[in-house]
Every structure is written in structure tokens, then in C-alpha cells.
Design a protein around this motif. Structure first.
Motif, mmCIF file in Angstrom:
data_model
loop_
_atom_site.group_PDB
_atom_site.id
_atom_site.type_symbol
_atom_site.label_atom_id
_atom_site.label_comp_id
_atom_site.label_asym_id
_atom_site.label_seq_id
_atom_site.Cartn_x
_atom_site.Cartn_y
_atom_site.Cartn_z
ATOM 1 N N ALA A 1 -3.948 9.193 -6.162
ATOM 2 C CA ALA A 1 -3.733 9.485 -7.573
ATOM 3 C C ALA A 1 -4.517 10.763 -7.857
ATOM 4 O O ALA A 1 -5.741 10.717 -7.994
ATOM 5 C CB ALA A 1 -4.216 8.329 -8.442
ATOM 6 N N MET B 1 1.260 9.355 -1.107
ATOM 7 C CA MET B 1 0.355 9.041 -0.007
ATOM 8 C C MET B 1 -0.461 10.275 0.349
ATOM 9 O O MET B 1 0.035 11.406 0.312
ATOM 10 C CB MET B 1 1.122 8.562 1.215
ATOM 11 C CG MET B 1 1.774 7.210 1.039
ATOM 12 S SD MET B 1 0.604 5.873 0.711
ATOM 13 C CE MET B 1 -0.307 5.802 2.263
ATOM 14 N N TYR C 1 4.344 4.919 -3.752
ATOM 15 C CA TYR C 1 3.121 5.680 -3.971
ATOM 16 C C TYR C 1 3.175 7.086 -3.386
ATOM 17 O O TYR C 1 3.812 7.324 -2.352
ATOM 18 C CB TYR C 1 1.917 4.977 -3.332
ATOM 19 C CG TYR C 1 1.431 3.780 -4.081
ATOM 20 C CD1 TYR C 1 1.673 2.491 -3.619
ATOM 21 C CD2 TYR C 1 0.699 3.925 -5.268
ATOM 22 C CE1 TYR C 1 1.209 1.386 -4.301
ATOM 23 C CE2 TYR C 1 0.233 2.829 -5.951
ATOM 24 C CZ TYR C 1 0.484 1.559 -5.469
ATOM 25 O OH TYR C 1 0.021 0.462 -6.144
ATOM 26 N N SER D 1 -1.338 15.554 0.395
ATOM 27 C CA SER D 1 -0.652 14.400 -0.168
ATOM 28 C C SER D 1 0.835 14.708 -0.261
ATOM 29 O O SER D 1 1.258 15.873 -0.254
ATOM 30 C CB SER D 1 -1.211 14.016 -1.535
ATOM 31 O OG SER D 1 -1.007 15.048 -2.472
ATOM 32 N N ALA E 1 -3.064 5.595 -0.519
ATOM 33 C CA ALA E 1 -2.274 6.051 -1.646
ATOM 34 C C ALA E 1 -3.182 6.953 -2.493
ATOM 35 O O ALA E 1 -4.398 6.760 -2.539
ATOM 36 C CB ALA E 1 -1.770 4.871 -2.460
ATOM 37 N N THR F 1 0.814 -1.211 0.000
ATOM 38 C CA THR F 1 0.000 0.000 0.000
ATOM 39 C C THR F 1 0.852 1.267 0.000
ATOM 40 O O THR F 1 0.323 2.356 -0.240
ATOM 41 C CB THR F 1 -0.902 0.012 1.239
ATOM 42 O OG1 THR F 1 -1.441 -1.282 1.452
ATOM 43 C CG2 THR F 1 -2.021 1.006 1.126
ATOM 44 N N VAL G 1 -6.150 5.467 -4.337
ATOM 45 C CA VAL G 1 -5.735 4.389 -5.235
ATOM 46 C C VAL G 1 -6.464 3.094 -4.888
ATOM 47 O O VAL G 1 -6.919 2.370 -5.776
ATOM 48 C CB VAL G 1 -4.213 4.194 -5.153
ATOM 49 C CG1 VAL G 1 -3.785 2.933 -5.890
ATOM 50 C CG2 VAL G 1 -3.491 5.420 -5.711
ATOM 51 N N SER H 1 4.606 13.142 -2.147
ATOM 52 C CA SER H 1 5.228 12.240 -3.108
ATOM 53 C C SER H 1 6.085 11.201 -2.396
ATOM 54 O O SER H 1 6.389 11.317 -1.210
ATOM 55 C CB SER H 1 6.093 13.051 -4.087
ATOM 56 O OG SER H 1 7.135 13.714 -3.392
ATOM 57 N N TRP H 2 6.487 10.192 -3.140
ATOM 58 C CA TRP H 2 7.298 9.117 -2.579
ATOM 59 C C TRP H 2 8.580 9.668 -1.958
ATOM 60 O O TRP H 2 8.968 9.283 -0.865
ATOM 61 C CB TRP H 2 7.617 8.106 -3.668
ATOM 62 C CG TRP H 2 8.681 7.118 -3.301
ATOM 63 C CD1 TRP H 2 9.930 7.016 -3.832
ATOM 64 C CD2 TRP H 2 8.600 6.101 -2.304
ATOM 65 N NE1 TRP H 2 10.618 5.996 -3.228
ATOM 66 C CE2 TRP H 2 9.832 5.417 -2.295
ATOM 67 C CE3 TRP H 2 7.584 5.697 -1.403
ATOM 68 C CZ2 TRP H 2 10.084 4.339 -1.431
ATOM 69 C CZ3 TRP H 2 7.841 4.635 -0.559
ATOM 70 C CH2 TRP H 2 9.076 3.966 -0.576
#
Length: 119
Positions: free
Chosen positions: A100, A34, A32, A50, A98, A28, A105, A52-53
Motif C-alpha cells: 500500500a 504486490m 493486491y 511494486s 502486498a 495474500t 499490507v 498493480s493487480w
């Protein structure tokens, strides 16, 4: 396996702070973006922040910008949400997933953590 476990919510007075945590499974979390989502009574679930990775890029909804800070620790597969200057409009159940764009996600969610801002 999709596993998301949120914690850190509670009852706080207006102007107070809370720090939420979300521990996720490898499937999960790894690779991704998050996000933290919230759902207030009678309202749709919405994305509030959110990350980014790499952690180098973040997004905040206008309603929380300047008050909330999202961060992540990839070694612990955990994402955090530091919430300051809380007000009654922040009362909601907070979830992580996660992300998008502004959408989750995974269709499975954790139990969420309740944040109640009240005097």
C-alpha cells in the motif's frame, strides 16, 4: 492465511543477474498490489518495486530503476523480480508482500531470500 515464500537469491558477482520469485497464498495475493522489499544489514526495510493487480502499473525505487523488472503471474499467484547489473549496494534480504504505497499490507513476512553481490 498469510503465506509468502521467496526464492531465487544467492551469491552473484557485480554486474550479474538474478531472478527472484515469490509464491503467495490466495489471501495474500488476489487483488493486491504486490511489492518487493529489501533489508540490508543495519538498514530499514525498503520497497524497491511494486506492480498493480493487472500488471499495467509498476513502481521502482530510484536506486533500481532501469536495472530491475517486476512482473506477476496471477494464475500462479507468483510475483517475480528480475535483477540485472547487480552491485554491492543491492546486497540484502529480499521479501515480498502486498503493498500500500511504500508500506507492506501484512505484518507477517516470509523468510526472505538472501542476495549477496560480491566478487
Amino acid at each position: 492465511q498469510v503465506q509468502l515464500v521467496e526464492s531465487g537469491g544467492g551469491l552473484v558477482q557485480p554486474g550479474g543477474s538474478l531472478r527472484l520469485s515469490c509464491a503467495a497464498s490466495e489471501r495474500t495475493f488476489s487483488g493486491y498490489v504486490m511489492g518487493w522489499f529489501r533489508q540490508a544489514p543495519g538498514k530499514e526495510r525498503e520497497l524497491v518495486a511494486s506492480i498493480s493487480w493487472s500488471g499495467s502499473s509498476t513502481y521502482y525505487a530510484d536506486s533500481v530503476k532501469g536495472r530491475f523488472t517486476i512482473s506477476r503471474d496471477n494464475t500462479k499467484r507468483t510475483v517475480y523480480l528480475q535483477m540485472n547489473s547487480l552491485n554491492a549496494e543491492d546486497t540484502a534480504v529480499y521479501y515480498c508482500n502486498a503493498a500500500a504505497g511504500s508500506s507492506p499490507v501484512f505484518s507477517s513476512w516470509g523468510q526472505g531470500t538472501q542476495v549477496t553481490v560480491s566478487s
